[in-house]
Motif scaffolding. Structure first.
Motif, short mmCIF file in Angstrom:
data_model
loop_
_atom_site.label_atom_id
_atom_site.label_comp_id
_atom_site.label_asym_id
_atom_site.label_seq_id
_atom_site.Cartn_x
_atom_site.Cartn_y
_atom_site.Cartn_z
N LYS A 160 0.91 -1.12 0.33
CA LYS A 160 0.37 -0.11 0.17
C LYS A 160 1.00 1.36 -0.27
O LYS A 160 0.53 2.31 -0.76
CB LYS A 160 -0.98 0.12 1.54
N ILE A 161 2.01 0.99 0.75
CA ILE A 161 2.59 2.36 0.96
C ILE A 161 3.76 2.68 -0.59
O ILE A 161 3.14 4.10 -1.00
CB ILE A 161 4.16 2.33 2.10
N THR A 162 4.06 1.85 -0.95
CA THR A 162 4.85 1.76 -2.61
C THR A 162 4.02 2.04 -3.60
O THR A 162 3.84 3.32 -4.31
CB THR A 162 5.54 0.89 -2.52
N ALA A 163 2.29 1.72 -3.56
CA ALA A 163 1.32 1.96 -4.28
C ALA A 163 1.53 3.71 -4.61
O ALA A 163 0.69 3.80 -5.08
CB ALA A 163 -0.05 1.27 -4.50
N LYS A 164 0.60 4.48 -2.99
CA LYS A 164 0.63 5.68 -2.53
C LYS A 164 1.55 6.65 -3.57
O LYS A 164 1.35 7.01 -4.21
CB LYS A 164 -0.15 6.02 -1.20
#
Length: 730
Positions: free
Chosen positions: A100-104
């Motif tokens: 989720k962090i990398t995607a954001k």
């Protein structure tokens, strides 16, 4: 029309067929009924089925119970267009390396152009915090596989290829999968579950010509592989030519593949070493090499026997001592078996039920130990149950051939060497050419090899007819032919099995241990079997009772019997945990069977102190739990967790073929004239000899008589015996 899958109503994992509730976001009025005023519609067909997945579909409109539904003919996945949707998609687990962090961070950098960056300028992703060059390579590889996977599913699902099978393609060919599907479609036949006819239909629809060289090449190999499934190692070349010609032309109104093209392609495959020709016969290379190897190894063992011949006087003294010490009297053939085992490094001992093969083995080993100082012994059998029986009879730990040799599927060699003084193999009739070639190649030339078997039992499921061929070659052998009194002259299971061997129809039904329950139809037989099962299971326990049937199909076939027995013995109750495979339900407590060797399955011992790999054809287990879409089962103390049940079936009822190598205290066996195609002496004999204490045959005396009189054994194409003779004549 475009919509989001809101709810999955039905899905078949095996076929990929799905029924779902689609929440519509866009649609043309021509695609729905005039009075349609809803935002939901039912869709059905072959398409990827995942809740919250957005699809654009086209298909045929129909009505079901007054409600409209669409039969999907074509589809494509619609990638999300909003930032939130893209973040959710990237972090869904489809693309490895992106949480989720990398995607954001990626979406914060590239916004709604994120997918364009992935497709056209992926090198820009290294500008995102946390995305190193190495991580980028892994992300792009995973993204490409996901992209290819969508394309493969989109291409193949309209032809009935399930999502599960599409994943198999991706797994088998990795980054080349999409290219192979498009440009080398016939290579899909190399994947388990893709038969030639299925692939052929897909390839022709994708634009291949009927006379395409790959179509002819794989058609030839398909015919030989089908022959292998029927037990043959080769086909006569004329027969191969005719079958290939028929298959490649069968769905066309005129000849599209000529005999000359088939002949030319057969020659090409032979020149490339894919096929082997010998005496007007065509082999797949692997089958030819296995047969030649086994013949040469056996001939070498016969020729180079280093066993020193001991005098009859010395051997007889040993036999008399064994009789005196153990309070027994050996039959003449048992004495001969002991004598030949001492004086031969390669021996075949055959005999029917009750003739004392495993009993005499115990004393063969004692005699060899005393007279030839043979101390280390390796006991092997094709199945776990057969190995357990041998261990109990002899008092030495036995193991399966697969586990001892660490056999892996299609693995033509292994590094295991059996260099014990003696190696004994039980149930040799079950060994196909693949297994036997692995075995004979692993046993040291200095090891005494003793093979046990029953020539009247069914041949191996796999290709070849090893025991039959060995019996027709110059190997030292003994056939035990006298029922041993200690096993019960009056035991009707043994006496009736002997009668069947001798083609006698006047069987003894006078005792409770051998019963015939007359029924005229398969439906009646099913009812009686269920009733008997419920009664007998209380006496013998679920582990020691088995229904064995000649066929899978029909009311008295294993498929329907399993459903009927399951519903009677282990019925669905409120709160019952269920695992579904197509139309079959698996419940906690169910008896199940592995129907194909799987060398990748990981198991853990009940106590958790041991781990291993491999679950093999015919192994029986019991469902112990179902949780989080995982079925957990116990196979003789080995705990296995299954996410899919591709090679698992219910095992309250199994085929007689699958029962080989096993014994059960109580056996129930349907046998009716409506199963005529399967009624044969060796099938009936194998079925009867699976019972240790009691057998009930449910059917007709006429069916029994038909089976007993049908002494014809289907010929298997193999030249093993002749090759051994030829090698010895050199």
């Amino acid at each position: 029309m475009i919509g989001i899958i809101e709810k999955i109503l039905f899905t078949n994992e095996d076929s990929g067929y799905c029924i779902a509730d689609l929440e519509l976001s866009e649609f043309d009025k021509n695609e729905v009924p005039d009075n349609f005023n809803d935002s939901h519609i039912t869709i059905k067909g072959y398409f990827p089925c995942r809740e919250d997945m957005k699809l654009e579909i086209k298909g045929k409109l129909s009505m079901y119970k007054g409600k409209p539904q669409i039969e999907v003919e074509n589809f494509s996945e619609v990638l999300p267009a909003t930032k939130e949707g893209i973040i959710s998609y990237l972090s869904s687990g489809l693309i490895k390396g992106i949480g989720k962090i990398t995607a954001k961070r990626i979406v914060d950098t590239f916004g709604t152009n994120t997918f364009e960056v992935f497709e056209n300028t992926p090198e820009l992703l290294v500008t995102v915090q946390g995305v190193s060059r190495n991580k980028l390579d892994n992300i792009l590889k995973s993204y490409q596989e996901t992209f290819d996977m969508r394309k493969i599913i989109q291409m193949l699902m309209p032809y009935g290829v399930s999502a599960n099978k599409c994943f198999k393609i991706q797994k088998a060919f990795k980054d080349k999968a999409l290219d192979i599907v498009k440009n080398n479609t016939y290579r899909l036949v190399k994947i388990n579950g893709f038969g030639f006819k299925t692939v052929d239909e897909i390839a022709l629809k994708l634009g291949y010509t009927p006379f395409d060289s790959n179509r002819v090449r794989f058609g030839i190999q398909y015919v030989l592989e089908e022959a292998q499934c029927e037990g043959h190692l080769y086909l006569p070349q004329k027969e191969l030519l005719q079958k290939v010609h028929d298959i490649l032309n069968e769905n066309f109104s005129q000849e599209v593949v000529s005999n000359s093209l088939v002949v030319k392609t057969i020659c090409d495959l032979a020149n490339e070493g894919i096929l082997k020709g010998n005496n007007g016969c065509a082999y797949l290379k692997k089958n030819f090499e296995r047969e030649v190897f086994v013949a040469n190894e056996i001939a070498r063992r016969i020729t180079n026997s280093k066993t020193q011949k001991l005098s009859d006087e010395k051997i007889n003294a040993c036999i008399e001592k064994l009789e005196k010490d153990n309070g027994i009297t050996f039959a003449d053939k048992q004495r001969e078996a002991i004598t030949k085992s001492v004086n031969n490094s390669f021996l075949l001992v055959t005999g029917g039920a009750g003739t004392g093969k495993t009993t005499v083995l115990k004393y063969i080993l004692k005699a060899c130990e005393e007279l030839t100082e043979s101390e280390s012994v390796c006991l092997l059998a094709p199945t776990g149950r057969a190995a357990s029986r041998m261990s109990e009879a002899v008092g030495i730990q036995a193991t399966t051939i697969h586990s001892k040799l660490q056999i892996r599927e299609s693995d033509e060699s292994n590094d295991v060497v059996i260099d014990d003084d003696i190696c004994v193999v039980d149930e040799t009739s079950m060994c196909d050419m693949f297994i036997f070639s692995q075995l004979i190649g692993s046993v040291s030339q200095n090891t005494k090899l003793i093979l046990l078997g029953d020539s009247e039992q069914l041949p191996s499921v796999g290709a070849g007819n090893v025991l039959f061929e060995l019996l027709h070659s110059p190997i030292a052998r003994v056939e035990l032919n006298q029922i041993q009194r200690q096993q019960g002259d009056d035991n009707p299971i043994i006496t009736n099995s002997l009668a069947v061997r001798e083609c006698k129809t006047n069987l003894d039904y006078s005792k409770d241990t051998f019963k015939l329950y007359h029924t005229d139809s398969q439906e009646e037989a099913q009812d009686r079997i269920v009733s008997l099962f419920l009664n007998k299971v209380n006496t013998y326990g679920i582990e020691n009772i088995e229904v064995i049937a000649p066929m899978k199909k029909g009311a008295a076939g294993t498929n329907e019997l399993n459903k009927a027995i399951q519903n009677a013995y282990n019925p669905y109750r409120k709160g019952t945990k269920v695992f579904r495979k197509g139309k079959t339900e698996f419940r906690v407590g169910d008896k199940i069977m592995q129907i194909k060797n799987d060398y990748s399955i990981i198991w853990e011992s009940v106590k958790g102190n041991e781990k291993g790999m491999g679950l093999f054809n015919g192994e029986i287990g019991y469902v112990t739990d179902i949780k989080d879409d995982i079925l957990i089962a116990d196979f003789d103390g080995r705990i296995v967790s299954f996410e899919s049940l591709e090679n698992i079936v219910l095992a309250y009822a199994i085929t007689i073929h699958k029962s080989q190598g096993s014994e059960f205290d109580c056996v129930l066996m349907p046998l009716l004239t409506s199963q005529y195609i399967m009624l044969a002496k060796n099938l009936l004999y194998t079925g009867i000899t699976r019972a240790k204490k009691e057998i009930s045959i449910i059917g007709q005396k006429k069916a029994l008589a038909i089976a007993i009189k049908n002494n014809s054994v289907a010929k298997r194409n193999t030249m093993l015996a002749q090759r051994i003779i030829n090698e010895l004549d050199k």
